[in-house]
Design an enzyme around this catalytic site. Structure first.
Site, PDB file in Angstrom:
ATOM      1  CG  ASP A  91      -1.259   6.869  -9.756  1.00 62.36           C
ATOM      2  OD1 ASP A  91      -1.410   7.874  -9.060  1.00 62.36           O
ATOM      3  OD2 ASP A  91      -2.163   6.392 -10.464  1.00 62.36           O
ATOM      4  CG  HIS A 151      -4.618   9.264  -8.474  1.00 66.79           C
ATOM      5  ND1 HIS A 151      -3.932   8.547  -9.439  1.00 66.79           N
ATOM      6  CD2 HIS A 151      -5.814   9.590  -9.019  1.00 66.79           C
ATOM      7  CE1 HIS A 151      -4.693   8.452 -10.515  1.00 66.79           C
ATOM      8  NE2 HIS A 151      -5.835   9.077 -10.299  1.00 66.79           N
ATOM      9  CG  ASN A 199      -7.326  -8.435   4.180  1.00 66.48           C
ATOM     10  OD1 ASN A 199      -8.461  -8.258   3.754  1.00 66.48           O
ATOM     11  ND2 ASN A 199      -6.380  -7.523   4.115  1.00 66.48           N
ATOM     12  CB  ILE A 207     -11.699  -3.038  -1.031  1.00 61.70           C
ATOM     13  CG1 ILE A 207     -10.261  -2.523  -1.008  1.00 61.70           C
ATOM     14  CG2 ILE A 207     -12.660  -1.918  -0.696  1.00 61.70           C
ATOM     15  CD1 ILE A 207      -9.844  -1.806  -2.237  1.00 61.70           C
ATOM     16  CG  ASN A 250     -11.412  11.957 -15.526  1.00 58.54           C
ATOM     17  OD1 ASN A 250     -11.689  10.869 -16.027  1.00 58.54           O
ATOM     18  ND2 ASN A 250     -10.749  12.068 -14.411  1.00 58.54           N
ATOM     19  CB  SER A 253      -8.047   7.835 -12.195  1.00 56.12           C
ATOM     20  OG  SER A 253      -7.062   8.693 -12.669  1.00 56.12           O
TER      21      SER A 253
END
Ligand code: CA
Ligand code: CA
Length: 464
Positions: free
Chosen positions: A188, A243, A257, A261, A340, A408
């Protein structure tokens, strides 16, 4: 309190608008002209198929490198790698060349000279391909649609989502959360290594001594402690876009933590394979180098089992296909975003997702009500599974978080699920892992005819 939250979200909005403008730039750039003299006939140009002008990827014939060395010897030239590569470039009428893998090189210059290419093909070069541009597969979002946070892991059916349209992450985590020695490579724009939700899960190369200017593990890369930056040719795979960090968080953000997320496989390690620059674009050559780099590390004993490829662009490449096959032999699964452009990949393949190889799994994107996302590519034969892709919150650069949409974002969910399964059952081959993921989706009738396994990927079903 409410005012403060709004301000923070407004700040996010401004930052992400800037990022989106930045990232969209290459897609709207003028399409390049057909490279003059390219020997394989006319190519179809689209936003996805853009060759780098004056560049080729070649596979040499058996013994060709030796023959070039010999010629240089006769002229008493030094036997340096540099001179051999320069000589090879000149034979193709170009300026410089660099080794990608085995007999594969990327050759660069100003413009292609078909006569020289044809001449080089007689004696030295077996395969000639354009060096295509490769792009990230995310799409612009409605930035202020701020509801349904992390629905992809556990959808409670509020805010317009549908209950259980998710990958069953909490149920899966009761069984397994992944091994800390398993590594997922992120092909990436890099990984923001210092992100507080990522930094504890960044792989570090145990065979490489940092900053001693030596290639301690002898893999051809000096001081590659956390991976490599193929776009800028240095040892720092830090994300300068957003990205790669976003995909990384979906795969393996740290869980429990107290912030942000959790990734699908929150204990596995992330390897930064940065092959796209700050503008979100890269090329086939660097994609091949990233795959080869990971394959070599695997062969040296690093437990790299999954490569996430939320990228695509360019046409079929025999040389890349062979690199992915070598990764398969080494036990590495490639999880690729289907693209996409709302198109049928069966009719119009997207690479690398459409390579018909046992270790490639192609992923379409779903929204939070279980519909195929409007932008998502599909393909009853060539797109294997669907996973959450729309409005996915994850980590970006500088410790921030933002929601993005795209295939992605769908692919990293599957990478995380594969990493959980390969942690629990390390003996499975990439093809077996693909089968298991395909055969354990939660069925969705509306996806019939769109993907090979009509349903949503379930981490729990895969592990149970
Ligand atoms: Ca090294
Ligand atoms: Ca070193």
């Amino acid at each position: 309190m409410e005012g403060m939250v709004m301000t923070r979200f407004r700040l996010f909005g401004v930052i992400s608008s800037l990022l989106l403008v930045f990232s969209a730039a290459p897609l709207y750039a003028q399409f390049p002209k057909a490279p003059a003299g390219y020997p394989r006939g006319p190519l179809v140009y689209s936003s996805v198929i853009q060759p780098n002008e004056g560049q080729l990827i070649v596979k040499l014939k058996r013994g060709a490198e030796r023959r070039i060395r010999k010629e240089l010897k006769r002229r008493k030239a030094a036997q340096s790698k540099h001179l051999v590569q320069k000589r090879l470039a000149r034979k193709l009428g170009l300026r410089t060349s660099e080794k990608l893998a085995q007999a594969d090189y990327v050759v660069k210059g100003r413009r292609l000279n078909s006569k020289k290419i044809v001449r080089a093909q007689r004696r030295y070069v077996k395969t000639v391909e354009p060096n295509y541009k490769v792009f990230t597969f995310d799409v612009p979002n409605d930035l202020f649609y701020l509801l349904g946070l992390t629905w992809s892991l556990d959808n409670m059916g509020i805010w317009g989502g549908k209950a259980d349209i998710d990958i069953d992450a909490p149920e899966a985590w009761d069984i397994h959360t992944g091994n800390s020695d398993l590594v997922v490579g992120v092909i990436d724009t890099g990984i923001y290594l210092e992100h507080p939700d990522l930094k504890d899960n960044i792989w570090s190369n145990p065979q490489e001594i940092p900053n001693n200017n030596l290639d301690d593990d002898k893999n051809g890369y000096i001081d590659d402690v956390n991976g490599w930056d193929f776009a800028n040719e240095d040892n720092d795979p830090t994300d300068d876009h957003y990205h790669g960090s976003h995909c990384s968080g979906i795969i393996a953000a740290v869980r429990n933590n107290g912030r942000g997320i959790a990734g699908v496989a929150p204990n596995v390690k992330l390897l930064g394979l940065k092959m796209m620059a700050a503008d979100g674009s890269g090329d086939t050559a660097n994609l091949i180098r990233a795959i080869e780099y990971a394959t070599k590390l695997k062969k040296k004993g690093m437990n790299i089992r999954v490569l996430n490829a939320s990228v695509g662009g360019g046409d079929y490449s025999e040389i890349m296909k062979e690199a992915i096959s070598r990764a398969n032999k080494a036990g590495i699964l490639i999880v690729a975003a289907a693209g996409n452009s709302s198109e049928d990949n069966d009719a119009k393949p997207v690479y690398p997702a459409s390579y018909d190889l046992p270790n490639v799994i192609s992923v379409a994107a779903l929204d939070s009500s279980g519909e195929l996302a409007s932008y998502s590519n599909f393909g009853a034969n060539s797109v294997h599974v669907a996973a959450p892709g729309s409005f996915i919150w994850s980590s970006i650069v500088y410790g921030f978080y933002l929601p993005f949409s795209g295939t992605s974002m769908a692919a990293p969910h599957v990478s995380g699920v594969a990493a959980l399964l390969m942690s629990k059952r390390p003996g499975l081959s990439p093809a077996q892992v693909r089968d298991k993921i395909m055969n354990s989706v939660k069925p969705l009738d509306n996806l019939r005819g769109s993907v090979s396994s009509p349903g949503i990927v379930s981490a729990y079903n895969v592990l149970k």
